[in-house]
Design a protein around this motif. Structure first.
Motif, mmCIF file in Angstrom:
data_model
loop_
_atom_site.group_PDB
_atom_site.id
_atom_site.type_symbol
_atom_site.label_atom_id
_atom_site.label_comp_id
_atom_site.label_asym_id
_atom_site.label_seq_id
_atom_site.Cartn_x
_atom_site.Cartn_y
_atom_site.Cartn_z
ATOM 1 N N GLN A 126 -15.838 -14.811 -11.349
ATOM 2 C CA GLN A 126 -16.078 -13.874 -10.145
ATOM 3 C C GLN A 126 -15.409 -13.520 -9.296
ATOM 4 N N ARG A 127 -14.665 -14.508 -8.779
ATOM 5 C CA ARG A 127 -14.245 -14.570 -7.513
ATOM 6 C C ARG A 127 -12.409 -14.300 -7.494
ATOM 7 N N ALA A 128 -11.654 -13.373 -8.926
ATOM 8 C CA ALA A 128 -10.608 -13.455 -8.720
ATOM 9 C C ALA A 128 -9.719 -12.881 -8.360
ATOM 10 N N ARG A 129 -10.198 -11.175 -6.960
ATOM 11 C CA ARG A 129 -9.292 -11.263 -6.181
ATOM 12 C C ARG A 129 -9.377 -12.018 -5.252
ATOM 13 N N GLN A 130 -10.405 -12.435 -4.783
ATOM 14 C CA GLN A 130 -10.444 -13.230 -3.375
ATOM 15 C C GLN A 130 -9.068 -13.866 -3.200
ATOM 16 N N PRO A 131 -8.701 -13.886 -1.714
ATOM 17 C CA PRO A 131 -8.040 -14.871 -1.415
ATOM 18 C C PRO A 131 -8.181 -15.746 -1.355
ATOM 19 N N ALA A 132 -7.908 -17.410 -1.719
ATOM 20 C CA ALA A 132 -8.356 -18.316 -1.984
ATOM 21 C C ALA A 132 -8.335 -18.710 -0.725
ATOM 22 N N GLY A 133 -8.181 -18.326 0.464
ATOM 23 C CA GLY A 133 -7.949 -19.263 1.541
ATOM 24 C C GLY A 133 -9.575 -18.766 2.630
ATOM 25 N N THR A 134 -9.980 -18.014 1.411
ATOM 26 C CA THR A 134 -11.574 -17.342 2.369
ATOM 27 C C THR A 134 -12.541 -18.511 1.618
ATOM 28 N N LEU A 135 -12.024 -19.487 1.020
ATOM 29 C CA LEU A 135 -12.718 -19.754 -0.610
ATOM 30 C C LEU A 135 -13.606 -20.969 0.618
ATOM 31 N N SER A 136 -14.917 -21.521 0.296
ATOM 32 C CA SER A 136 -14.690 -22.248 0.815
ATOM 33 C C SER A 136 -14.131 -24.066 0.423
ATOM 34 N N GLY A 137 -14.433 -25.142 1.393
ATOM 35 C CA GLY A 137 -13.772 -26.653 0.280
ATOM 36 C C GLY A 137 -14.492 -26.198 -1.561
ATOM 37 N N GLY A 138 -15.393 -26.202 -1.238
ATOM 38 C CA GLY A 138 -15.649 -27.169 -2.947
ATOM 39 C C GLY A 138 -14.889 -25.858 -3.478
ATOM 40 N N GLN A 139 -15.126 -24.257 -3.411
ATOM 41 C CA GLN A 139 -14.787 -23.432 -4.089
ATOM 42 C C GLN A 139 -12.924 -23.828 -4.583
ATOM 43 N N GLN A 140 -12.316 -24.207 -3.715
ATOM 44 C CA GLN A 140 -10.983 -24.274 -3.608
ATOM 45 C C GLN A 140 -10.643 -25.817 -4.251
ATOM 46 N N GLN A 141 -11.962 -26.071 -4.620
ATOM 47 C CA GLN A 141 -11.454 -28.072 -4.909
ATOM 48 C C GLN A 141 -11.465 -27.164 -7.106
ATOM 49 N N MET A 142 -12.161 -26.172 -7.452
ATOM 50 C CA MET A 142 -12.007 -25.344 -8.312
ATOM 51 C C MET A 142 -11.003 -25.458 -8.665
ATOM 52 N N VAL A 143 -10.982 -24.326 -8.275
ATOM 53 C CA VAL A 143 -8.541 -24.274 -7.960
ATOM 54 C C VAL A 143 -8.323 -24.607 -8.586
ATOM 55 N N ALA A 144 -8.253 -25.939 -7.409
ATOM 56 C CA ALA A 144 -7.034 -27.164 -7.815
ATOM 57 C C ALA A 144 -6.772 -27.726 -8.911
ATOM 58 N N ILE A 145 -7.966 -28.022 -9.446
ATOM 59 C CA ILE A 145 -8.505 -28.865 -10.596
ATOM 60 C C ILE A 145 -8.634 -27.570 -11.502
ATOM 61 N N GLY A 146 -9.190 -26.556 -11.521
ATOM 62 C CA GLY A 146 -8.544 -25.634 -12.908
ATOM 63 C C GLY A 146 -7.051 -25.535 -12.932
ATOM 64 N N ARG A 147 -6.388 -25.438 -11.880
ATOM 65 C CA ARG A 147 -4.882 -25.661 -12.507
ATOM 66 C C ARG A 147 -4.482 -26.531 -13.670
ATOM 67 N N THR A 148 -5.382 -27.421 -13.209
ATOM 68 C CA THR A 148 -4.782 -28.738 -13.628
ATOM 69 C C THR A 148 -4.997 -28.537 -15.816
ATOM 70 N N LEU A 149 -6.066 -28.005 -16.013
ATOM 71 C CA LEU A 149 -6.923 -27.662 -17.131
ATOM 72 C C LEU A 149 -6.086 -26.502 -17.757
ATOM 73 N N LEU A 150 -5.085 -25.391 -17.022
ATOM 74 C CA LEU A 150 -5.064 -24.863 -17.323
ATOM 75 C C LEU A 150 -3.654 -24.864 -18.485
ATOM 76 N N ASN A 151 -3.302 -26.134 -18.436
ATOM 77 C CA ASN A 151 -1.497 -26.384 -19.306
ATOM 78 C C ASN A 151 -2.330 -27.295 -19.909
ATOM 79 N N ALA A 152 -1.962 -27.790 -20.739
ATOM 80 C CA ALA A 152 -2.563 -28.750 -22.046
ATOM 81 C C ALA A 152 -1.942 -30.435 -22.178
ATOM 82 N N ASN A 153 -2.023 -30.444 -20.154
ATOM 83 C CA ASN A 153 -1.398 -31.480 -20.313
ATOM 84 C C ASN A 153 -2.300 -33.075 -20.627
ATOM 85 N N ARG A 154 -1.318 -34.656 -20.979
ATOM 86 C CA ARG A 154 -1.947 -34.920 -21.925
ATOM 87 C C ARG A 154 -2.122 -36.901 -20.019
#
Length: 247
Positions: A126-154
């Motif tokens: 929903q917030r794909a076009r929103q600057p990450a700096g304007t997100l709440s702390g919780g939403q920024q954490q979602m970005v951080a964890i989401g990045r780790t799930l994008l790839n096939a990590n071990r």
């Protein structure tokens, strides 16, 4: 290394600016579920994570699925399937949510798992076009964890993912980590013992840059005296306590 162990760290030592930070850390990360890395303030938890990733000068042994990685640079460790959500979240404030996620795509790692990320974090879509700096702390954490799930990590390493978040958001982040751990083992640095109790099967406790305890998480948290001695929590039910943070 046991077939049930994904990451085996032995005698990990870190020397920064002539100061010994780690004096020989030993830890195992199970090949499934969540392994928690705990300890008092300044015990060396974040430095251990940085040592595993090669972000600081290190010596000893760091074996990922049987392969020695201690001599590898950070990018080579990451390419071997290690996802990292840092303590400060590490989002690029001036870029959009979509751009932050796109930067995490790893070449040669297969199709990025956007469907999974958006299923777990519909807000990020929903917030794909929103600057990450304007997100709440919780939403920024979602970005951080989401990045780790994008790839096939071990392996996913999450450093203090609930730090500074409101209780409702802590619960949401814990739910996501719980689901992520069903597919990918997680090394979790966490000071919220309620989250540790909910997620972790195994735990490692550091003290003064050394391993002070290894074993099942429920055994440690079920022993009030040991938990207070090793983690510095106060009196009362451990399930509601927060252990001291690492610096």
């Amino acid at each position: 290394m046991s077939a049930q162990t994904l990451l085996a760290v032995r005698d990990l030592r870190v020397l920064i600016g002539g100061r010994h930070i780690l004096h020989g850390v030993d830890l195992d990360v199970a090949a499934h579920g969540v392994t928690a890395l705990l300890g008092r303030n300044g015990a060396g938890k974040t430095t251990t994570v940085r040592g595993i990733l090669g972000l600081v000068p290190r010596s000893g042994s760091v074996r990922l699925d049987g392969e020695e990685t201690v001599a590898l640079p950070t990018h080579a460790v990451v390419r071997r399937g290690v996802g990292y959500a840092p303590e400060d979240r590490g989002v690029f404030a001036g870029l959009t949510v979509a751009e932050n996620l796109r930067l995490a795509e790893r070449r040669g790692a297969g199709e990025p798992a956007y469907a999974l990320v958006h299923e777990l974090f519909p807000e990020l879509k929903q917030r794909a076009r929103q600057p990450a700096g304007t997100l709440s702390g919780g939403q920024q954490q979602m970005v951080a964890i989401g990045r780790t799930l994008l790839n096939a990590n071990r392996l996913i390493i999450a450093d203090e993912p609930t730090k500074g978040l409101a209780p409702k958001v802590v619960t949401e982040v814990a739910q996501v980590l719980e689901r992520a751990a069903e597919a990918v083992p997680v090394l979790l640095v966490e000071q919220n013992l309620a989250v540790v109790r909910r997620l972790a099967e195994h735990c490692v406790v550091l003290a003064d840059g050394r391993t002070a305890h290894r074993g099942p998480a429920d055994e440690l948290l079920g022993d009030a005296e040991a938990a207070r001695r090793l983690l510095g929590v106060g009196h009362g039910p451990l399930s509601t306590h927060t252990a001291e943070a690492d610096s």
